[in-house]
Design a protein around this motif. Sequence first.
Motif, PDB file in Angstrom:
ATOM      1  N   SER A  44      -2.869 -10.130   8.554  1.00 45.65           N
ATOM      2  CA  SER A  44      -3.688  -9.303   7.678  1.00 45.65           C
ATOM      3  C   SER A  44      -3.108  -7.889   7.642  1.00 45.65           C
ATOM      4  CB  SER A  44      -5.124  -9.271   8.180  1.00 45.65           C
ATOM      5  OG  SER A  44      -5.935  -8.536   7.301  1.00 45.65           O
ATOM      6  N   LEU A  45      -3.021  -7.327   6.447  1.00 49.59           N
ATOM      7  CA  LEU A  45      -2.429  -6.012   6.245  1.00 49.59           C
ATOM      8  C   LEU A  45      -3.415  -5.134   5.491  1.00 49.59           C
ATOM      9  CD1 LEU A  45       0.125  -4.133   6.183  1.00 49.59           C
ATOM     10  CD2 LEU A  45       0.678  -5.233   4.015  1.00 49.59           C
ATOM     11  N   SER A  46      -3.715  -3.966   6.041  1.00 45.77           N
ATOM     12  CA  SER A  46      -4.575  -2.998   5.380  1.00 45.77           C
ATOM     13  C   SER A  46      -3.719  -2.119   4.490  1.00 45.77           C
ATOM     14  CB  SER A  46      -5.299  -2.145   6.424  1.00 45.77           C
ATOM     15  OG  SER A  46      -6.088  -1.175   5.786  1.00 45.77           O
ATOM     16  N   LEU A  47      -4.220  -1.801   3.282  1.00 42.51           N
ATOM     17  CA  LEU A  47      -3.454  -1.027   2.325  1.00 42.51           C
ATOM     18  C   LEU A  47      -4.368  -0.025   1.636  1.00 42.51           C
ATOM     19  CD1 LEU A  47      -0.710  -0.758   0.829  1.00 42.51           C
ATOM     20  CD2 LEU A  47      -1.575  -2.436  -0.792  1.00 42.51           C
ATOM     21  N   VAL A  48      -3.974   1.260   1.668  1.00 44.73           N
ATOM     22  CA  VAL A  48      -4.722   2.305   0.981  1.00 44.73           C
ATOM     23  C   VAL A  48      -3.751   3.036   0.065  1.00 44.73           C
ATOM     24  CG1 VAL A  48      -6.160   4.352   1.212  1.00 44.73           C
ATOM     25  CG2 VAL A  48      -6.254   2.577   2.964  1.00 44.73           C
ATOM     26  N   LEU A  49      -4.049   3.023  -1.247  1.00 45.68           N
ATOM     27  CA  LEU A  49      -3.233   3.694  -2.248  1.00 45.68           C
ATOM     28  C   LEU A  49      -4.049   4.795  -2.914  1.00 45.68           C
ATOM     29  CD1 LEU A  49      -1.659   0.627  -4.091  1.00 45.68           C
ATOM     30  CD2 LEU A  49      -0.629   1.995  -2.284  1.00 45.68           C
ATOM     31  N   ARG A  50      -3.343   5.855  -3.332  1.00 49.81           N
ATOM     32  CA  ARG A  50      -3.975   6.945  -4.076  1.00 49.81           C
ATOM     33  C   ARG A  50      -3.105   7.243  -5.287  1.00 49.81           C
ATOM     34  NH1 ARG A  50      -4.177  12.518  -1.001  1.00 49.81           N
ATOM     35  NH2 ARG A  50      -1.952  12.378  -1.446  1.00 49.81           N
ATOM     36  N   VAL A  51      -3.739   7.342  -6.460  1.00 47.52           N
ATOM     37  CA  VAL A  51      -3.044   7.731  -7.683  1.00 47.52           C
ATOM     38  C   VAL A  51      -3.768   8.965  -8.208  1.00 47.52           C
ATOM     39  CG1 VAL A  51      -2.376   7.036 -10.002  1.00 47.52           C
ATOM     40  CG2 VAL A  51      -2.379   5.351  -8.162  1.00 47.52           C
ATOM     41  N   GLN A  52      -2.991  10.031  -8.488  1.00 46.85           N
ATOM     42  CA  GLN A  52      -3.621  11.276  -8.916  1.00 46.85           C
ATOM     43  C   GLN A  52      -2.727  12.012  -9.907  1.00 46.85           C
ATOM     44  OE1 GLN A  52      -2.351  13.124  -4.670  1.00 46.85           O
ATOM     45  NE2 GLN A  52      -4.187  13.945  -5.497  1.00 46.85           N
ATOM     46  N   HIS A  53      -3.353  12.958 -10.623  1.00 50.09           N
ATOM     47  CA  HIS A  53      -2.574  13.850 -11.466  1.00 50.09           C
ATOM     48  C   HIS A  53      -3.130  15.259 -11.353  1.00 50.09           C
ATOM     49  CE1 HIS A  53      -5.281  13.818 -15.066  1.00 50.09           C
ATOM     50  NE2 HIS A  53      -5.502  12.566 -14.725  1.00 50.09           N
ATOM     51  N   SER A  54      -2.433  16.211 -11.955  1.00 47.85           N
ATOM     52  CA  SER A  54      -2.635  17.629 -11.664  1.00 47.85           C
ATOM     53  C   SER A  54      -4.012  18.193 -12.020  1.00 47.85           C
ATOM     54  CB  SER A  54      -1.554  18.460 -12.341  1.00 47.85           C
ATOM     55  OG  SER A  54      -1.596  18.279 -13.736  1.00 47.85           O
TER      56      SER A  54
END
Length: 119
Positions: A44-54
């Motif tokens: 099992s692999l935990s994954l946290v992603l963040r996508v952002q802009h200015s």
Amino acid sequence: MYRREDNGKGLLIGIYPQDVVFPLFPATGAFVLYVQCTFSAAGSLSLVLRVQHSNGQEAMIDGSLDVLSPQTTSWLPVPLPPMTFEADTNLVASYRDEAGKWIEFFSIPIRKGPIPGTP
């Protein structure tokens, strides 16, 4: 757009390799981020992603994967919620490593301009 063909192969349509262009601002776009992952071990692999802009908008994706086959590489489609763009910016994707530090792995310019291939 991602589509699975009758033969089981995946097909990506409408890829923006260099930048994303909108004819007018404000503009809203919903994207799918395709992340290539290489798995060194099963489990099992935990994954946290963040996508952002200015302008401060960001989307957080927090989930887990069950890796069945170690030493494999796969593409992970990550649908993003709609984001509104008011001006030229960069859309930046990061992941959180085990120490909690954000590591940027992708950035694409969002800009106003003529749509390629249109008069």
